[in-house]
Write an enzyme that holds these catalytic residues in place. Structure first.
Site, PDB file in Angstrom:
ATOM      1  N   ARG A 183       0.585  -1.326  -0.454  1.00  0.00           N
ATOM      2  CA  ARG A 183       0.393  -0.152  -0.549  1.00  0.00           C
ATOM      3  C   ARG A 183       0.712   1.232   0.085  1.00  0.00           C
ATOM      4  O   ARG A 183       1.962   1.156   0.419  1.00  0.00           O
ATOM      5  CB  ARG A 183      -1.157   0.064   1.323  1.00  0.00           C
ATOM      6  CG  ARG A 183      -1.620  -1.659   1.296  1.00  0.00           C
ATOM      7  CD  ARG A 183      -2.962  -0.208  -0.210  1.00  0.00           C
ATOM      8  NE  ARG A 183      -4.123  -1.535   0.434  1.00  0.00           N
ATOM      9  CZ  ARG A 183      -4.150  -2.436  -0.852  1.00  0.00           C
ATOM     10  NH1 ARG A 183      -3.372  -2.509  -1.742  1.00  0.00           N
ATOM     11  NH2 ARG A 183      -5.427  -3.690  -1.176  1.00  0.00           N
ATOM     12  N   GLU A 229      -2.298   7.682  -4.392  1.00  0.00           N
ATOM     13  CA  GLU A 229      -2.094   7.089  -5.354  1.00  0.00           C
ATOM     14  C   GLU A 229      -3.782   7.383  -5.603  1.00  0.00           C
ATOM     15  O   GLU A 229      -4.818   7.186  -4.842  1.00  0.00           O
ATOM     16  CB  GLU A 229      -3.403   5.674  -4.826  1.00  0.00           C
ATOM     17  CG  GLU A 229      -2.598   5.124  -6.422  1.00  0.00           C
ATOM     18  CD  GLU A 229      -2.523   3.121  -5.760  1.00  0.00           C
ATOM     19  OE1 GLU A 229      -1.274   3.304  -4.614  1.00  0.00           O
ATOM     20  OE2 GLU A 229      -3.324   2.065  -5.945  1.00  0.00           O
ATOM     21  N   HIS A 243      -0.230   0.182  -9.400  1.00  0.00           N
ATOM     22  CA  HIS A 243      -1.229  -0.650  -8.912  1.00  0.00           C
ATOM     23  C   HIS A 243      -2.030  -1.980  -9.572  1.00  0.00           C
ATOM     24  O   HIS A 243      -2.993  -2.440  -9.780  1.00  0.00           O
ATOM     25  CB  HIS A 243      -1.971  -0.285  -8.082  1.00  0.00           C
ATOM     26  CG  HIS A 243      -2.674  -0.533  -6.525  1.00  0.00           C
ATOM     27  ND1 HIS A 243      -3.082  -0.012  -5.473  1.00  0.00           N
ATOM     28  CD2 HIS A 243      -3.302  -2.036  -6.443  1.00  0.00           C
ATOM     29  CE1 HIS A 243      -3.322  -1.111  -4.656  1.00  0.00           C
ATOM     30  NE2 HIS A 243      -3.186  -2.342  -5.511  1.00  0.00           N
TER      31      HIS A 243
HETATM   32  C1  DGY Z   1      -5.606  -6.022  -3.136  1.00  0.00           C
HETATM   33  O1  DGY Z   1      -6.431  -7.374  -3.230  1.00  0.00           O
HETATM   34  O2  DGY Z   1      -5.478  -5.847  -1.592  1.00  0.00           O
HETATM   35  C2  DGY Z   1      -4.901  -5.423  -4.002  1.00  0.00           C
HETATM   36  O3  DGY Z   1      -3.817  -4.488  -3.381  1.00  0.00           O
HETATM   37  C3  DGY Z   1      -5.982  -4.957  -5.170  1.00  0.00           C
HETATM   38  O4  DGY Z   1      -6.237  -3.519  -4.200  1.00  0.00           O
END
Ligand code: DGY
Length: 328
Positions: free
Chosen positions: A237, A266, A285
């Site tokens: 994250r 983001e 991402h």
């Molecule tokens: C998750 O599955 O947490 C990925 O980062 C997509 O948000």
């Protein structure tokens, strides 16, 4: 029972919901404003949530008392106030395992892309700037026998460690809430303190679950303690790192390179000066963006909603306490 889905998911999940006889409310507009999203949520029983744009907090649950279950189309659940949901007996489903390979592949890809300055060199080719062979220009570094430090050795961290060990004979060190016995046994991974992880990693890869206490844990002070030729990788994250500090640490040569699949903020600005650095690779991402992973996520998310509709426990639940007698 109604299921609101804010963005189309792979057909396999839609089909499962249809076959279970659920009423699907699919958002017509894929980029809902907060108000539009809220008005859909006020008129549904369950939500299959795609993405992290919308927060499920006290304010949301107060505004949408009809919502009885949420199935996230993600493994991460940092956009949900889990305690609040549990107190209200609302199960929160997530999608573990099915995306571990794909996400760790991206961490592995970033590690190599950064080490060999792949983005920078690709850009040179696109710019018509091939240049003559230069023995000294923009050299990369090799990963053989180096130390990979994993922050958060769960399923995704394990896969990253395994690939790195097999491909480059990397030594694995890790810091985690608990010991990962399988990683210690199978990969020879060594549990170290957080300080040791920071100081001794040649590549430091973040794979922990994000919680508020992790906010910008990786800041300038921390980058300063890392090896000057180290690489920072974040596929977990964006909130884990302070991006301005990361840029400054790279410019000041406190660390050597950075690979990000998640950014802070983001989405990030295309003017961010970090994009101009040669030992940086940034992706938007895409960790779980494979056909296999996204189909798996669709199956798990749909399965969670269907289980709820049958008054069964969600098979993949981020707040399993919701099913205990002490939930409130
Ligand atoms: C998750 O599955 O947490 C990925 O980062 C997509 O948000």
């Amino acid at each position: 029972m109604k299921v609101f889905i804010n963005k189309r998911i792979p057909e396999t999940g839609i089909k499962m919901l249809e076959e279970a006889g659920l009423e699907i409310i699919l958002s017509e507009n894929e980029n809902l404003s907060h108000e539009e999203w809220l008005s859909y949520c006020k008129n549904t029983d369950t939500i299959l949530n795609v993405g992290g744009d919308f927060k499920y907090d006290k304010k949301f649950f107060d505004a949408c008392p009809n919502v009885k279950a949420i199935a996230l189309y993600s493994v991460g659940f940092d956009h949900v106030e889990i305690k609040e949901a549990t107190q209200r007996h609302i199960p929160i489903g997530n999608t573990p395992d099915v995306l571990s390979r794909a996400t760790s592949d991206v961490a592995f890809l970033l590690m190599q892309s950064v080490a060999r300055r792949a983005s920078y060199n690709f850009q040179k080719v696109k710019d018509g700037n091939w240049n003559a062979f230069d023995p000294l220009h923009a050299l990369g570094q090799e990963l053989y026998g180096k130390t990979l430090g994993i922050f958060g050795l769960g399923r995704i961290g394990y896969e990253m460690a395994e690939k790195s060990k097999k491909a480059f004979g990397m030594n694995i060190i890790y810091h985690n809430r608990n010991h990962n016995e399988e990683a210690e046994r199978e990969l020879g991974a060594a549990y170290v303190s957080f300080e040791e992880l920071i100081k001794n990693s040649d590549v430091l890869s973040v794979h922990a679950n994000f919680t508020p206490e992790h906010k910008e844990l990786f800041n300038y002070t921390l980058f300063e303690q890392m090896k000057s030729d180290s690489i920072f990788i974040n596929t977990a994250r964006g909130g884990f790192h302070n991006q301005k500090d990361l840029y400054q640490a790279l410019v000041d040569k406190k660390i050597w390179g950075a690979g990000l699949d998640v950014t802070n903020p983001e989405p990030m600005s295309s003017d961010d000066p970090i994009l101009g650095l040669s030992s940086v690779c940034i992706l938007p991402h895409i960790g779980s963006a494979t056909v296999e992973a996204r189909n798996g996520m669709a199956r798990l998310a749909a399965g969670n909603i269907i289980a709820f509709s049958k008054k069964e426990k969600m098979p993949y639940c981020a707040n399993p306490d919701v099913y205990s007698d002490h939930a409130s």
